[in-house]
Design an enzyme around this catalytic site. Structure first.
Site, short mmCIF file in Angstrom:
data_model
loop_
_atom_site.label_atom_id
_atom_site.label_comp_id
_atom_site.label_asym_id
_atom_site.label_seq_id
_atom_site.Cartn_x
_atom_site.Cartn_y
_atom_site.Cartn_z
N ASP A 341 4.06 38.80 1.11
CA ASP A 341 3.42 38.61 -0.54
C ASP A 341 1.98 38.53 -0.49
O ASP A 341 1.58 38.41 0.55
CB ASP A 341 3.95 37.34 -1.13
CG ASP A 341 4.02 37.20 -2.72
OD1 ASP A 341 3.30 38.07 -3.31
OD2 ASP A 341 4.70 36.41 -3.28
N CYS A 342 1.40 39.02 -1.50
CA CYS A 342 -0.12 39.41 -1.49
C CYS A 342 -1.11 38.22 -1.15
O CYS A 342 -1.08 37.19 -1.82
CB CYS A 342 -0.56 39.97 -2.84
SG CYS A 342 0.55 41.38 -3.16
#
Length: 812
Positions: A341-342
Site C-alpha cells: 500500500d502506498c
C-alpha cells in the site's frame, strides 16, 4: 484532464467533471527551490488537495503549452521494433518466447541502479533498451478512476462508466454481474490505455472483510461474509483480467486484491491504520480474513496482491515472510507481483519504528516477498541495504522479474498496442449506452427493500399526482459514486429519477448530511400536501471514507428528527431511502408506522437515481439482500473497534462480530431483503447422510471424533446435490436471491451459521424453477479449529434456505 503519470512534477493535473475543470494537486513541496519535486505521499494524502498559487501557475502554463494533455496521446509501451530495429535483437522483445525467459533476459541487461528503479511504482525509463517510464498505480474499484497517477480523463475521454460502490453491487449476490462489470471496466480501461490516458495495472478490488460497521472503507468491500467476498473478488478479477481469446497466460488488464490482511481500521478515536497492530487468532485469520484473498489468487488468478499498512500480531504485513512469501507465493502460487500500500514501507520505518534503519526496512520487506513499492522508499534505500550486506542483489532480481513478467503478460513488451488484440478499442468503447445501462441494472439488482408496510410500494405513477422529495441526499451527484471514483458518463440524481415518472416538489431539509440544523418547516409543508413522500438521507464521504471511521452508527446530525417530523406531517405513504456504505441504526424508523417503506441504496453509482425510481415505481422488483449486519448503537457503544476477535465470549460479555458469530440484537440482519412478490422454497432433493471414507487405520475408527481433517484421499469427489423448487407466488415477475446457509455442529467454536452458496434466479409471475446447488463436503461444510486447521465437523448440519430448514448428518 490530467498530466502524464510518469512526469515527476505533476501527478494529477486537471480533471474534466461535468464540463468543469477541477484541480487535483498531489503534495508537492511549496519551497521555491524544490517546487516541482514531490515529497512522500500516503494513500490518504493522495486523496487530499493543496492549493498553491505558484504550482497552479506552473500547471496552467504547462497545460496551455501541451495539447497532448488535452487530446490524449499514444499509449506507453516497450519494444517498439518498428521504430528501432535494434530492439528486435533483444530476447525480452520476442513475444514468441516464454514470459519468464523474456523477463530473465531483461533483468540480466540492467544495472543495479536500473533494477532498483523498477522496485517503485513510478518505474523510470531505460532509453538504451527502448523501455519508457511506466506508472503502475491506477485504480478501478467500480469503474476506471482518476485516483492514482496512472489514469486521467481528457476531452478525448471525458468520463467512464461509474458503477455502484462495491457494497451495493455485492448486495445483488450475482456472480455473473460481478464478472460482467469487471469485463466492462477492463474494456474501458484498455480503450483509455490505447489513447494514452491509462495504464494496464489496476489496484482493485478491495476484498477486506467488513468486520466493524464503523469502518470508513466498508463501502469499498463486498461486505462481511467470507464466501460472498471470495466470490465477488474472484469474479471481478476474472472479468478484469481474462482475455476474450481465453489465453490464460495473457492479461487484458492486471487486477490487484487488497489490502492483505486483517485491515479494517482507518482512524478511530486516535487509533490509525499506520500504527494499529491487529491481534488476530489463527482461527479468525484462517476462516474470516484470509479466504477472500486465497480465492482471489487461486480462483481468480489475480496478477497482484497488495499488503496493508497495519501490523498483524506484531509484524507489518509488508514485512512478514510467512504472510507474503509463505502464503501468497508458496502456498497459493501467485503468478504475479506483491505490492505495498502506498508508502507503507516508509510507514514501517518512520511510523511503526519496526526497524532501526531505513536500509533494514528495505531489506526486510524485499526478503519477505514484497516486489513493488507504491512510493519511493525502496528506490532510495535498497542500494544502501545491498552495500551494507543486508540484502543480496539476487533478491532484487527475483522481485523485478515478477514485475516484468506481469507487464509482459499484458503485452507491454510486445510493441505497438494498436497491432495487438485490444488495439482497436478507443473512446467510442467508453460510456457506451450498453455500459451505462449495466450501471443502472447493477444498482437495481443491489437495492435492498427493508420494510414495506401494507404493500405501500411500489407506487403507481398514474395515481401519484404530486411527490414530495426531501433529504440531504435527494439531489446529490458525487455522493452516489462514493470513493475511488472516476468522472462518470453522466449523473441521474434521485430527484431527477423520480421526476421522470411523476411531478415532484423538492426540499433538502438539511443543508448537507451533517445536518447540524434541520430545516423542518418547508419540508413538513410539502409532505403534508403531497400524495407520497420520499426521504433520501444517509451519509457521504464526509461521514465515512478512507482515513475516516465513524464513532456511531446513527443518522448524522438532525437527520432522524427530519425523518420523524416529516413522517408525522405527511399526507401519504412515506418511503425512507438510506444512501450509505455502512449500516445505520434506524430502529426509530423501522418501528414508526408512519414510515411505510425503507430502502437501502448504498452509493448507487452514476445511474443511482434512475435505479431507485425504477424500484419505487415498480419497474423493477427488488431482489437485493444485505451483505452486512446492521447493528444497534448500543453495540458500538460497547465494543471497541480495535477488538479483532470474531467470536463471542460470554465470560467477558463480548457479543462477537458479523452474522456468523454475533449473539446480540440487530436492526437488520445479513441476508435481509424483501420483494414485491412472495417466494416459496421447497426441498426437492437432498441426502440425509453423507459418509466420509477413511483409511482402515484412521484413529477415528477406534475412538469418537468430533471432527476430522479433510484429506485429499477422503475428499476427492465427495459432494452432494441440493435441489430446491423456488416459486414466485406473486403477480409481479423479477429476480430472486437464493441464499443457502449451514449451521454446523457446535465444535471448535464454529459459526452459528455460514453461507455456503447463493444463486440469482429469474422468476416470472406464478412461475417455478428448480435451483440446484452442488455442495462440496470438505470445502463447504468445513470449519476451522482453534489452531487454524481446516476440519470437517461430524454430526448434524442444519441447512437453511429462507424459512426452510433441513438436517443432514455427516459421518464416517
Amino acid at each position: 484532464m490530467k498530466f502524464r503519470g510518469c512526469y515527476p512534477h505533476l501527478y494529477h493535473g486537471l480533471q474534466t467533471n461535468n464540463m468543469d475543470y477541477k484541480t487535483y494537486i498531489h503534495f508537492f513541496s511549496s519551497r521555491s527551490s524544490a517546487l516541482l519535486v514531490p515529497r512522500a505521499m500516503t494513500s490518504t494524502q493522495n486523496r487530499a488537495m493543496r492549493s498553491s498559487g505558484s504550482i497552479l501557475l506552473v500547471m496552467f502554463i504547462v497545460f496551455l503549452s501541451s495539447s497532448r494533455w488535452v487530446s490524449g496521446e499514444s499509449p506507453v509501451f516497450a519494444c517498439d521494433v518498428s521504430n528501432n530495429s535494434e530492439l528486435g535483437s533483444y530476447a525480452f522483445c520476442h513475444s514468441s518466447l516464454g514470459i519468464f525467459e523474456r523477463a530473465d533476459d531483461l533483468v540480466k541487461r540492467l544495472t543495479l541502479q536500473e533494477k532498483i528503479g523498477f522496485l517503485g511504482s513510478k518505474a523510470p525509463a531505460v532509453s538504451r533498451l527502448g523501455i519508457p517510464c511506466y506508472q503502475w498505480w491506477s485504480e478501478a474499484l467500480h469503474g476506471v478512476s482518476y485516483v492514482g497517477p496512472g489514469t486521467h480523463f481528457s476531452t478525448v475521454v471525458p468520463g467512464a462508466t461509474s458503477f455502484p460502490m462495491v457494497i451495493l453491487t455485492a448486495a445483488s449476490f450475482n456472480t455473473s454481474l460481478f464478472e460482467t462489470i469487471g469485463k466492462v471496466v477492463s474494456t474501458e480501461a484498455r480503450a483509455m490505455y490505447n489513447v494514452g490516458l491509462a495504464g494496464l495495472t489496476f489496484w482493485s478490488p478491495n476484498i477486506n472483510i467488513l468486520r466493524d460497521p464503523r469502518w470508513g472503507r466498508g463501502q469499498e468491500t463486498p461486505g462481511e461474509d467470507p464466501l460472498l467476498s471470495s466470490k465477488y473478488g474472484s469474479a471481478y478479477v476474472t472479468g478484469l483480467q481474462q482475455k476474450d481469446e481465453f489465453d490464460f497466460d495473457k492479461l487484458k488488464v492486471a487486477a490487484c486484491c487488497k489490502h492483505y490482511t486483517a485491515y479494517d481500521i482507518e482512524n478511530w478515536k486516535g487509533v490509525d491504520r499506520f500504527h494499529f497492530d491487529a491481534q488476530v487468532t489463527k482461527q479468525d485469520l484462517k476462516d474470516t480474513f484470509q479466504p477472500p484473498f486465497k480465492s482471489c489468487v487461486i480462483d481468480g488468478n489475480a496478477a497482484s496482491v497488495m499488503c496493508s499498512f497495519n501490523k498483524v500480531n506484531g509484524i507489518p504485513t509488508c514485512a512478514d515472510p510467512d504472510l507474503l512469501a509463505g502464503v501468497i507465493r508458496d502456498e497459493w502460487k501467485l503468478l504475479g507481483y506483491i505490492v505495498s500500500d502506498c508508502d507503507s514501507v516508509d510507514v514501517i520505518y518512520n511510523a511503526q519504528h519496526y526497524t532501526k534503519t531505513p536500509e533494514e526496512a528495505a531489506a526486510k520487506t524485499i526478503m519477505a516477498g514484497l516486489e513493488l513499492d507504491c512510493g519511493t522508499f525502496l528506490g532510495q534505500h535498497t542500494e544502501a541495504a545491498i552495500k551494507a550486506g543486508l540484502l543480496n542483489e539476487s533478491a532484487v532480481d527475483k522481485a523485478i522479474t515478477n514485475n516484468f513478467a506481469t507487464l509482459m503478460r499484458l503485452g507491454f513488451f510486445d510493441g505497438n498496442p494498436s497491432r495487438q488484440f485490444y488495439g482497436k478499442l478507443g473512446p467510442n468503447d467508453v460510456c457506451t449506452p450498453e455500459n451505462q445501462e449495466l450501471a443502472r441494472e447493477a444498482a437495481q439488482q443491489g437495492i435492498v427493500l427493508l420494510k414495506n408496510s401494507h404493500g405501500s410500494l411500489p407506487l403507481s405513477p398514474t395515481t401519484i399526482k404530486s411527490l414530495a422529495v426531501i433529504g440531504p441526499n435527494a439531489n446529490v451527484t458525487k455522493t452516489m459514486i462514493g470513493n475511488y471514483e472516476g468522472t462518470p458518463c453522466k449523473y441521474t440524481t434521485p430527484l431527477q429519477g423520480l421526476t421522470a415518472s411523476v411531478p415532484t416538489v423538492y426540499q433538502p431539509g438539511c443543508p448537507n448530511v451533517a445536518c447540524t440544523t434541520a430545516q423542518l418547516d418547508d419540508a413538513k409543508n410539502i409532505a403534508s400536501q403531497a400524495d407520497a413522500t420520499v426521504l433520501v438521507v444517509g451519509a457521504d464521504q464526509s461521514i465515512e471514507a478512507e482515513g475516516r471511521d465513524r464513532v456511531d452508527v446513527v443518522l448524522p446530525g438532525q437527520q432522524a428528527l427530519l425523518v420523524t417530523e416529516v413522517a408525522k406531517a405527511a399526507k401519504g405513504p412515506v418511503i425512507l431511502v438510506i444512501m450509505s456504505g455502512g449500516g445505520m441504526d434506524i430502529s426509530f424508523a423501522k418501528d414508526d408506522h408512519k414510515i411505510t417503506s425503507i430502502l437501502w441504496v448504498g452509493y448507487p453509482g452514476e445511474a443511482g437515481g434512475a435505479a431507485m425510481a425504477d424500484v419505487i415505481f415498480g419497474h423493477y422488483n427488488p431482489s437485493g439482500r444485505l451483505p452486512m449486519t446492521w447493528y444497534p448503537q448500543e453495540y458500538v457503544d460497547k465494543v471497541p473497534m480495535t477488538n479483532m476477535n470474531m467470536r463471542a465470549d460470554s465470560a467477558t460479555d463480548y457479543p462477537g462480530r458479523t452474522y456468523r458469530f454475533y449473539t446480540g440484537k440487530t436492526v437488520y440482519s445479513f441476508g435481509d431483503g424483501l420483494s414485491y412478490s412472495k417466494v416459496s422454497h421447497h426441498l426437492a432433493l437432498a441426502p440425509k447422510l453423507v459418509s466420509i471414507p477413511l483409511e482402515e487405520d484412521h484413529v477415528c475408527r477406534s475412538q469418537e471424533c468430533k471432527s476430522i481433517e479433510p484429506l485429499e484421499s477422503s475428499c476427492q469427489n465427495l459432494a452432494f446435490d441440493i435441489h430446491l423448487r423456488v416459486k414466485n407466488m406473486g403477480r409481479m415477475g423479477g429476480s430472486h436471491t437464493v441464499l443457502l446457509f449451514s449451521t454446523p455442529p457446535s465444535v471448535h467454536n464454529a459459526p452459528k451459521k455460514h453461507l455456503i452458496g447463493f444463486q440469482k434466479v429469474s422468476l416470472t409471475a406464478q412461475s417455478e424453477q428448480l435451483v440446484k446447488f452442488k455442495v462440496d463436503v470438505c470445502k463447504d461444510l468445513s470449519i476451522v479449529d482453534e489452531l487454524g486447521s481446516q476440519k470437517v465437523a461430524l454430526g448434524s448440519h442444519i441447512l437453511h434456505v429462507g424459512s426452510l430448514k433441513y438436517s443432514l448428518n455427516v459421518g464416517i
